[in-house]
Scaffold this motif. Structure first.
Motif, PDB file in Angstrom:
ATOM      1  N   UNK A  22     -22.868 -89.419  69.375  1.00  0.00           N
ATOM      2  CA  UNK A  22     -21.861 -89.028  68.385  1.00  0.00           C
ATOM      3  C   UNK A  22     -21.102 -87.781  68.815  1.00  0.00           C
ATOM      4  N   UNK A  23     -21.796 -86.811  69.384  1.00  0.00           N
ATOM      5  CA  UNK A  23     -21.106 -85.593  69.834  1.00  0.00           C
ATOM      6  C   UNK A  23     -20.160 -85.887  71.000  1.00  0.00           C
ATOM      7  N   UNK A  24     -20.553 -86.818  71.881  1.00  0.00           N
ATOM      8  CA  UNK A  24     -19.682 -87.190  72.999  1.00  0.00           C
ATOM      9  C   UNK A  24     -18.420 -87.883  72.500  1.00  0.00           C
ATOM     10  N   UNK A  25     -18.608 -88.816  71.554  1.00  0.00           N
ATOM     11  CA  UNK A  25     -17.452 -89.529  70.984  1.00  0.00           C
ATOM     12  C   UNK A  25     -16.541 -88.559  70.243  1.00  0.00           C
ATOM     13  N   UNK A  26     -17.133 -87.594  69.547  1.00  0.00           N
ATOM     14  CA  UNK A  26     -16.342 -86.594  68.824  1.00  0.00           C
ATOM     15  C   UNK A  26     -15.523 -85.733  69.780  1.00  0.00           C
ATOM     16  N   UNK A  27     -16.169 -85.243  70.832  1.00  0.00           N
ATOM     17  CA  UNK A  27     -15.460 -84.407  71.806  1.00  0.00           C
ATOM     18  C   UNK A  27     -14.365 -85.197  72.516  1.00  0.00           C
ATOM     19  N   UNK A  28     -14.633 -86.466  72.816  1.00  0.00           N
ATOM     20  CA  UNK A  28     -13.614 -87.298  73.472  1.00  0.00           C
ATOM     21  C   UNK A  28     -12.404 -87.506  72.559  1.00  0.00           C
ATOM     22  N   UNK A  29     -12.670 -87.717  71.262  1.00  0.00           N
ATOM     23  CA  UNK A  29     -11.558 -87.890  70.325  1.00  0.00           C
ATOM     24  C   UNK A  29     -10.703 -86.643  70.216  1.00  0.00           C
ATOM     25  N   UNK A  30     -11.349 -85.459  70.207  1.00  0.00           N
ATOM     26  CA  UNK A  30     -10.580 -84.213  70.151  1.00  0.00           C
ATOM     27  C   UNK A  30      -9.738 -84.036  71.410  1.00  0.00           C
ATOM     28  N   UNK A  31     -10.323 -84.333  72.565  1.00  0.00           N
ATOM     29  CA  UNK A  31      -9.560 -84.229  73.823  1.00  0.00           C
ATOM     30  C   UNK A  31      -8.410 -85.223  73.854  1.00  0.00           C
ATOM     31  N   UNK A  32      -8.648 -86.420  73.331  1.00  0.00           N
ATOM     32  CA  UNK A  32      -7.594 -87.443  73.308  1.00  0.00           C
ATOM     33  C   UNK A  32      -6.446 -87.008  72.410  1.00  0.00           C
ATOM     34  N   UNK A  92      -4.281 -81.574  63.167  1.00  0.00           N
ATOM     35  CA  UNK A  92      -5.250 -81.866  62.099  1.00  0.00           C
ATOM     36  C   UNK A  92      -6.251 -82.932  62.552  1.00  0.00           C
ATOM     37  N   UNK A  93      -5.820 -83.920  63.326  1.00  0.00           N
ATOM     38  CA  UNK A  93      -6.747 -84.924  63.850  1.00  0.00           C
ATOM     39  C   UNK A  93      -7.763 -84.294  64.806  1.00  0.00           C
ATOM     40  N   UNK A  94      -7.311 -83.312  65.574  1.00  0.00           N
ATOM     41  CA  UNK A  94      -8.249 -82.600  66.456  1.00  0.00           C
ATOM     42  C   UNK A  94      -9.353 -81.928  65.649  1.00  0.00           C
ATOM     43  N   UNK A  95      -8.975 -81.291  64.538  1.00  0.00           N
ATOM     44  CA  UNK A  95      -9.982 -80.670  63.668  1.00  0.00           C
ATOM     45  C   UNK A  95     -10.885 -81.718  63.009  1.00  0.00           C
ATOM     46  N   UNK A  96     -10.311 -82.871  62.687  1.00  0.00           N
ATOM     47  CA  UNK A  96     -11.130 -83.940  62.097  1.00  0.00           C
ATOM     48  C   UNK A  96     -12.214 -84.400  63.067  1.00  0.00           C
ATOM     49  N   UNK A  97     -11.851 -84.543  64.338  1.00  0.00           N
ATOM     50  CA  UNK A  97     -12.850 -84.929  65.343  1.00  0.00           C
ATOM     51  C   UNK A  97     -13.896 -83.832  65.528  1.00  0.00           C
TER      52      UNK A  97
END
Length: 505
Positions: A241-251, A282-287
């Protein structure tokens, strides 16, 4: 002896279906009288002979006495021919014969060196049988006392092991004794201690309950600290979950970089670049807020996770809602005699986003100031584990935060749905409708999954809902635009957007 035999015969639980008998003879402290008595016992000699067949079990199974050792030795030689044991009820002086046939005598103060086999006999259903060679009598080593040499023990194959002399074996630690109703006190069952209870002694009559944060180990013999469970960065689920979260923020940051680099192109300008930038932030903060739900709960992280979650998603939905309103007003302004955009310019758009986000901030402040979330050790789901989680504190505050997000999402979905049939070239309403449809579906599914998930999986479900809805918005709104910007630059022109491009290209 007579009293003991009568008590045994009258107690059906001791020797069921067996009746003990006895005959008492006076030896008059004379060997001839003792031999005559022994002979009478062997042959069943009596005033009246009732059995001439000489079949079946001998009338006498064992003889107690004679108390005089010299008499007992003489009697035992005769009894051994008939395999009838002679039992000594006490020993004062014993005479032995060693392997050389030499007679060796010693008493309790003697110092003679002698080693002798000690033979034991036990009654079975088919008569008296030799069950084992118990050990050695070594006067030199043990001071005239019997000692057992386990290496020299020999067990009769009829038994194969040590015969049990009690009704029940001792109860080991981890169990307790439960007496059998109507049976002697030596007869009992060993009941394993229940979960959360222990017994650390042999033959315990009760189990002790573990207190506080302790629980019984697997053997129920000691209390150990309960296992603490929470969604950790160390386990596989937390890492994923943390990997998917960090990837979403980077994306999200990568898409933001693309939009900033191509900010002067028609595709970025036509879709309200400022709101697009704010939406991507805001999406970056959501991730990133999903990371607050992973790790050991504390007072800070419990408050931070819900506040960041609530404000980030309201900021995100507010940007999408304002974008939808801008699309509707832009096309309404093209109608003759209307100019709605002057009433909803850039300042009004910013103010609307700030206003919607401010309302959520006020809800969070009231929630944190009255009954804030905090860490909680929960044991009601699993007795053997402590589920370390965040208590939401005020149910009203938590419901208000989620309800406000849901309200904005529903308004945004309805607005985008009504504007979906406007001309395609400038219209984002279709993408916004699809993104809000994903968002609402995820959070509607989240409610029953959140309620039914135990332990750390409750937090995992919430993190999954945050990530799934964030990815849904990111891909539904920005994937088509990035595709045109990066892979179809010929369509990123004002002529193409106006619908006047060459159809052959």
């Amino acid at each position: 002896m007579v009293f003991a035999i009568e008590q045994i015969n009258h107690d059906p639980s001791l020797l069921p279906n067996v009746t003990l008998g006895y005959r008492i003879y006076d030896n008059c402290v004379k060997l001839p009288v003792a031999l005559k008595a022994a002979s009478a016992l062997i042959g069943g000699l009596d005033d009246t002979i009732t059995d001439n067949t000489c079949k079946g079990t001998p009338p006498v199974l064992a003889i107690v006495g004679d108390p005089v050792s010299t008499h007992a030795i003489a009697i035992s030689r005769i009894l051994s021919l008939f395999r009838i044991p002679l039992l000594f009820h006490y020993l004062k002086k014993v005479n032995f014969t060693n392997n050389l046939g030499e007679r060796v005598a010693f008493d309790e103060n003697g110092d003679a060196l002698a080693i002798y086999d000690i033979v034991n006999w036990q009654r079975k259903e088919d008569g008296i049988v030799h069950i084992k060679t118990i050990g050695l009598f070594d006067a030199a080593n043990v001071g005239n006392e019997l000692s057992l040499n386990e290496a020299d023990m020999f067990w009769n194959p009829v038994f194969g092991t040590v015969p049990e002399s009690v009704c029940s074996k001792s109860c080991q630690p981890g169990s307790r004794k439960a007496n059998r109703k109507g049976e002697p006190i030596c007869c009992f069952d060993c009941i394993p201690c229940a979960e959360g209870e222990i017994s650390n002694q042999t033959d315990s009559i009760e189990c002790l309950k573990c207190l506080g944060d302790f629980w019984s180990n697997r053997g129920r013999s000691q209390c150990v600290l309960k296992e603490i469970e929470y969604l950790s960065y160390d386990d596989a689920m937390g890492i994923t979950l943390s990997t998917v979260s960090a990837f979403g923020a980077c994306l999200s940051l990568g898409v933001l970089a693309v939009f900033i680099y191509y900010r002067n192109t028609p595709v970025v300008k036509a879709n309200n670049s400022e709101l697009s930038f704010l939406l991507l932030v805001s999406l970056t903060f959501c991730f990133l807020c999903a990371l607050c739900f992973i790790g050991q709960p504390s007072h800070l992280t419990c408050m931070l996770r819900h506040v960041v979650f609530g404000i980030s998603f309201v900021l995100c939905i507010s940007c999408i809602l304002v974008k939808t309103i801008v699309v509707i007003m832009a096309f309404k302004s093209t109608l003759p005699g209307t100019n709605l955009m002057k009433w909803f310019g850039v300042a009004q758009q910013r103010g609307t986003v700030v206003f919607f986000t401010l309302i959520q901030s006020i809800i969070c402040i009231i929630w944190l100031s009255t009954n804030p979330p905090g860490p909680l050790k929960n044991t009601k789901y699993q007795n053997g584990k402590i589920i370390f989680e965040c208590n939401i504190g005020s149910v009203t505050g938590f419901s208000s935060v989620l309800g406000y997000i849901g309200l904005l999402a529903c308004i945004c979905f309805l607005s985008a749905f009504l504007a979906r049939k406007l001309p395609d070239n400038f219209n984002e309403a279709k993408f916004i409708t699809f993104s809000m449809l994903i968002f609402c579906a995820v959070w509607i599914t989240f409610i029953p999954a959140y309620v039914s998930s135990p332990g750390k999986y409750t937090v995992a479900v919430e993190v999954f809902a945050i990530l799934a809805s964030s990815y849904g918005i990111l891909f539904a709104i920005f994937a088509p635009k990035c595709y045109i910007i990066l892979f179809k630059p010929e369509k990123n022109t004002k002529k193409a957007l106006m619908g006047r491009a060459d159809p052959s290209k």
